[in-house]
Design an enzyme around this catalytic site. Structure first.
Site, PDB file in Angstrom:
ATOM      1  N   TYR A 166       0.848  -1.192   0.000  1.00 25.57           N
ATOM      2  CA  TYR A 166       0.000   0.000   0.000  1.00 25.57           C
ATOM      3  C   TYR A 166       0.883   1.241   0.000  1.00 25.57           C
ATOM      4  CZ  TYR A 166      -3.574   3.371   1.497  1.00 25.57           C
ATOM      5  OH  TYR A 166      -4.425   4.444   1.587  1.00 25.57           O
ATOM      6  N   LYS A 197       3.641   8.721   9.065  1.00 28.04           N
ATOM      7  CA  LYS A 197       3.467   8.092  10.383  1.00 28.04           C
ATOM      8  C   LYS A 197       4.430   8.602  11.461  1.00 28.04           C
ATOM      9  CE  LYS A 197       0.627   4.581   8.445  1.00 28.04           C
ATOM     10  NZ  LYS A 197       0.674   3.975   7.134  1.00 28.04           N
ATOM     11  N   ASP A 219       9.204   2.882   0.160  1.00 22.99           N
ATOM     12  CA  ASP A 219       8.113   3.504   0.899  1.00 22.99           C
ATOM     13  C   ASP A 219       8.317   3.145   2.370  1.00 22.99           C
ATOM     14  OD1 ASP A 219       5.833   4.235   2.194  1.00 22.99           O
ATOM     15  OD2 ASP A 219       4.449   3.400   0.702  1.00 22.99           O
TER      16      ASP A 219
HETATM   17  C1  LIG Z   1       0.033   4.447   5.781  1.00 22.96           C
HETATM   18  C2  LIG Z   1       0.838   4.211   4.560  1.00 22.96           C
HETATM   19  C3  LIG Z   1       0.795   5.082   3.470  1.00 22.96           C
HETATM   20  C4  LIG Z   1      -0.197   6.213   3.377  1.00 22.96           C
HETATM   21  O1  LIG Z   1       0.025   7.192   4.323  1.00 22.96           O
HETATM   22  P1  LIG Z   1      -1.190   8.207   4.693  1.00 22.96           P
HETATM   23  O2  LIG Z   1      -0.573   9.140   5.671  1.00 22.96           O
HETATM   24  O3  LIG Z   1      -2.270   7.340   5.254  1.00 22.96           O
HETATM   25  O4  LIG Z   1      -1.594   8.867   3.433  1.00 22.96           O
HETATM   26  C5  LIG Z   1       1.671   4.868   2.433  1.00 22.96           C
HETATM   27  N1  LIG Z   1       2.542   3.852   2.454  1.00 22.96           N
HETATM   28  C6  LIG Z   1       2.604   2.992   3.472  1.00 22.96           C
HETATM   29  C7  LIG Z   1       3.612   1.895   3.463  1.00 22.96           C
HETATM   30  C8  LIG Z   1       1.742   3.119   4.553  1.00 22.96           C
HETATM   31  O5  LIG Z   1       1.780   2.230   5.538  1.00 22.96           O
END
Ligand SMILES: *Cc1c(COP(=O)(O)O)cnc(C)c1O
Length: 426
Positions: free
Chosen positions: A144, A267, A239
């Site tokens: 994701y 995060k 990511d």
């Molecule tokens: C949570 C998450 C996102 C998206 O971040 P948001 O602040 O919710 O837009 C993207 N990549 C990874 C790996 C994530 O866990």
């Protein structure tokens, strides 16, 4: 457990918020039942609107790595707010934040702050495309990267079929540029690169996957991807929205000893406020506006309140690197304790973990990618989730999410968690 207030609030929320929530997974749709509405939290505990107390294993999906309402962060926010909450002009604090991140992540020369992980990943892809002059990207099934159009191509069951399935609202024109491969399968990526010679701008990956449960990269997998990217002039994007500042000060790059070209954060970097960032080597990052012509902007980017929360959190981590070892040990304690209670009852399971990320899949096969994850016993997980919730343990409401430990967890909390699992009958 009394849920009257939460049930009532959920009904009320649904009258004016789609599905009653501002982010889908909160609605408990996959595990069933009604979400609990949170009133406050402190340290390792959440308190809901009915007065129930839970040991928290979500921690806002990662940011609260030091526990809730962490005093230095709360104080810093309170103090900063007195100086106004936004200027839309540069500040000293943004320089200090960038310098702090650079001191923790050596291969970041330039870093741009944004307001979410989605924005960070979306911008990193745009930059990779602008820099390479190529259009396609490769992502991995079950990974994701936020909800930007390019990432919402539904992951197919295999790579044999070029995946151009679309989501409602995402045009085929966008989807066709997103190719997907199974996680931990280097051959599939080689094949995609071969079939799309000189068309791939970027490979984006969760270096430790956390959005299909926790899945670790197999030996030499990331190194193999690194090599392909180098050979084919493809930008390798980590990511690290989940793993950044969680697996170590330098994130997955440091923990796994491998360098990406661009890295995205979210995060933990915001200490519980809306923050994201993307950064990397100067020669790539200097293509971002106003230095270069790849446009990217944000009214609230680098917002002082968000920056002070993140800055304070990262400073705590940097000054106390022993936190990571403590988190590792707490996670290992669960990883040892939970199987003991499951084995007693003959409940088949796999536990994947790294650092303070951990997840349980109920099955008798190893979990290495989305396909193996989806073949686990999801209904049993859902039952387990509700059992744990009943017993005061708040797990992510989905079999496809990693749990995130906070260092506010005590060994008594971990014992309570294991004890709660011990009364699960399967
Ligand atoms: C949570 C998450 C996102 C998206 O971040 P948001 O602040 O919710 O837009 C993207 N990549 C990874 C790996 C994530 O866990």
């Amino acid at each position: 457990m009394n849920n009257n207030n939460s049930n009532e609030l959920f009904e009320r929320a649904k009258q004016s918020i789609p599905g009653g929530v501002n982010s889908p997974v909160r609605a408990f749709k996959s595990v069933g039942g009604t979400p609990v509405f949170i009133k406050s939290a402190k340290g390792a505990y959440l308190l809901d609107e009915d007065g129930n107390k839970y040991i928290d294993y979500i921690n806002s999906w990662g940011p609260m790595i030091l526990g809730h309402a962490y005093d230095p962060v709360v104080k810093a926010i309170q103090e900063k707010a007195l100086d106004s909450t936004s200027f839309g002009a540069p500040t000293l604090l943004e320089i200090e934040m960038a310098e702090l991140i650079k001191s923790m992540v050596p291969n970041v020369d330039l870093i741009r702050m944004v307001s979410s992980g989605t924005e960070a990943c979306m911008s990193a892809i745009r930059l990779a495309r602008g820099y390479t002059g190529k259009n396609k990207i490769i992502k991995f099934e079950g990974c994701y990267h936020g909800h930007a159009d390019s990432f919402l191509v539904k992951a197919g069951s295999g790579v044999a079929t070029l995946n151009i399935q679309t989501m409602p609202g995402v045009t085929a024109g966008v989807s066709v540029d997103t190719l997907t491969a199974p996680y931990n399968n280097l051959e599939a990526v080689k094949k995609l690169v071969e079939e799309n010679k000189n068309e791939i701008a970027a490979v984006i990956i969760e270096p430790v996957a956390g959005n299909m449960g926790c899945i670790l990269p197999q030996k030499n997998y990331l190194e193999g991807l690194r090599k392909i990217c180098d050979e084919e002039n493809i930008i390798f994007i980590f990511d690290e929205v989940m793993t950044g500042f969680r697996l170590s000060l330098g994130g997955a790059q440091e923990k796994l000893n491998i360098d990406a070209d661009l890295v995205t954060y979210g995060k933990v970097i915001g200490g519980g406020l809306p923050v994201g960032a993307f950064g990397g080597r100067r020669k790539i990052m200097e293509h971002i506006s106003p230095l270069g012509n790849v446009y990217q902007a944000g009214t609230l980017s680098g917002n002082p309140i968000a920056m002070i929360a993140g800055y304070t959190m990262l400073t705590e981590l940097k000054n106390n690197p022993g936190i990571y070892k403590e988190l590792d040990e707490k996670c290992s304690y669960l990883k040892k304790g939970l199987p003991e209670v499951f084995n007693k009852k003959g409940i088949k399971h796999r536990i994947n973990s790294l650092g303070s990320m951990i997840s349980i899949h109920f099955c008798d096969h190893d979990i290495t990618d989305f396909e193996t994850a989806s073949k686990a016993d999801i209904p049993l997980f859902n039952k387990f989730f509700h059992h744990m919730l009943e017993h005061g343990v708040y797990l992510p409401p989905s079999a496809y999410e990693s749990w995130f430990l906070s260092n506010a967890l005590t060994y008594e909390n971990l014992d309570e968690t294991i004890k709660a699992a011990d009364s699960f009958q399967g």
